[in-house]
Write a protein that holds these residues in place. Structure first.
Motif, short mmCIF file in Angstrom:
data_model
loop_
_atom_site.label_atom_id
_atom_site.label_comp_id
_atom_site.label_asym_id
_atom_site.label_seq_id
_atom_site.Cartn_x
_atom_site.Cartn_y
_atom_site.Cartn_z
N CYS A 52 -13.97 -66.40 88.89
CA CYS A 52 -14.65 -65.11 88.74
C CYS A 52 -15.88 -65.07 89.64
O CYS A 52 -16.61 -66.05 89.76
N GLU A 53 -16.07 -63.92 90.28
CA GLU A 53 -17.23 -63.78 91.17
C GLU A 53 -18.54 -63.80 90.39
O GLU A 53 -19.61 -64.06 90.94
N CYS A 60 -15.94 -61.91 84.24
CA CYS A 60 -16.39 -60.52 84.16
C CYS A 60 -15.25 -59.56 83.85
O CYS A 60 -15.45 -58.52 83.25
N GLY A 61 -14.04 -59.93 84.27
CA GLY A 61 -12.90 -59.07 83.95
C GLY A 61 -12.71 -57.89 84.89
O GLY A 61 -11.72 -57.17 84.79
N VAL A 62 -13.65 -57.68 85.82
CA VAL A 62 -13.53 -56.51 86.69
C VAL A 62 -13.52 -56.85 88.18
O VAL A 62 -13.17 -56.02 89.00
N CYS A 63 -13.90 -58.07 88.54
CA CYS A 63 -13.89 -58.40 89.97
C CYS A 63 -12.45 -58.57 90.45
O CYS A 63 -11.53 -58.71 89.66
N CYS A 66 -10.76 -61.69 89.03
CA CYS A 66 -10.37 -61.57 87.62
C CYS A 66 -9.11 -60.73 87.48
O CYS A 66 -8.18 -61.09 86.75
#
Ligand SMILES: [Zn+2]
Length: 371
Positions: A52-53, A60-63, A66
């Motif tokens: 994850c970034e 984060c679930g959004v990068c 992810c």
């Protein structure tokens, strides 16, 4: 998914978190424990965290990273699982037919959708040496991109000797930043030399209550179904989901109708109900039905004890209250024991109709002890 998308396994999560915080995650781990306990799911979530970034323990679930790991399409996450055998063991992946490749993709999509589902390639014979060789090539290749590559070898006990020996080489000479995660429910079937080169992480069977809560929260299983499915699932989320998906075979209305027939004492009518249940011809569906009947008696017990808020089969609240009112002497614990014995018999393959007849007689005595 995120860590709260992993059902239970708090000890494992906190162990991995500690290792991560100290930068001590090993290059090879073996996740072992019962089927359906979440071993692959944890491995995938760990891969997401490592890439994850955001760089935090909660991905984060959004990068981009992810999202791609969530779809199981990320160059930093490689999935190894059992495949159909080919005439030549050394065949590369491109020798698979179009249909087989499409099926592999379907398996990966299914795993992305639900990390608790098993890889189940039709005609799979085992984990191929070519898959392990690919891992070796890959781990020698250091990517410039940030993050850490993860290779998940699912059901690693399905490696044959050649594949195991190829893996052993990779384990003996770790290269690059690749982390190998092997998962297995059959640790005893693996080479001791492999076991000794992996840090072993034990997964415990999940508690019924954790499974029930988890499949309601994560998979939208209706609560009353979740409770019965969890009871039959032997600590496995995979099993619980499969049972919950199959319950429709015997409608819940049958619980009430069956108990009515038991109480009415008309043998022909009772036999008709018993045949209808046994005709489903699916041991699991019948066992699950009986779990629901047991759950009915537990709810009746709650009513007898004046704790109506404890009723778990909320969809059957009114009939349960009526039943408790109508049969004030019902011996609920005895009824539950009788049902559990019957479920054991089903598992032992005793004839379904016979089990249900014996159970009906026992239940009648529990419901109407004075007759
Ligand atoms: Zn991210």
């Amino acid at each position: 998914m995120a860590w709260n998308g992993i059902i239970g396994q708090e000890r494992v999560k906190s162990l991995l978190k500690q290792l991560w915080e100290r930068g001590r995650l090993p290059h090879a781990m073996l996740f072992h424990g019962p089927e359906g306990a979440g071993k692959d799911a944890v491995a995938i979530e760990l891969a997401r965290v490592l890439n994850c970034e955001g760089g935090a323990w909660e991905a984060c679930g959004v990068c981009q990273s992810c999202l791609r790991i969530e779809q199981l399409r990320h160059p930093r996450l490689r999935l190894v699982f059992a495949l159909p055998s080919k005439p030549e063991e050394s065949t590369a992946i491109d020798k698979f037919s179009e249909a087989e490749l499409a099926e592999m993709n379907r398996q990966i999509d299914a795993k992305a959708e639900n990390p608790y589902c098993r890889f189940a390639m039709p005609k799979a014979s085992g984990i191929k040496i070519s898959s392990i060789r690919d891992v070796r090539h890959e781990s020698a290749f250091r990517s410039a991109a940030a993050g850490r590559s993860v290779v998940l070898i699912s059901e690693a006990d399905r490696m044959n000797n050649a594949a195991s020996n190829a893996l052993l080489k990779t384990l003996e000479e770790p290269t690059g930043d690749t982390m190998l995660i092997l998962t297995t429910a059959k640790r005893e079937a693996m080479l001791p030399t492999i076991l000794s080169r992996c840090q072993q992480v034990r997964f415990d069977p999940l508690a019924e209550s954790d499974i029930a809560e988890g499949i309601v929260r994560l998979f939208d299983v209706p609560p009353e179904k979740a409770v019965s499915a969890a009871q039959l699932a032997n600590g496995s989320v995979t099993e619980a989901l499969s049972i919950a998906g199959g319950e429709a075979a015997i409608p819940r209305e049958t619980i009430r109708l069956f108990l009515r027939a038991v109480c009415q004492g008309k043998p022909a009518m009772l036999m008709e109900h018993i045949r209808k249940i046994a005709d489903v011809d699916d041991k699991k569906a019948v066992a699950l039905f009986l779990v629901s009947v047991a759950s009915w008696f537990r709810d009746v017990l709650a009513v007898q004890e004046g704790a109506e808020d404890r009723i778990r089969n909320t969809d059957l609240g009114k009939p349960i209250m009526d039943f408790a009112g109508h049969f004030p002497d019902v011996r609920c614990s005895e009824a539950v024991d009788a049902i559990e014995t019957a479920i054991d018999m089903i598992i032992k393959n005793v004839h379904l109709v016979t089990i249900l007849i014996v159970l009906s007689h026992r239940l009648r005595r529990c419901i109407m002890p004075r007759t």
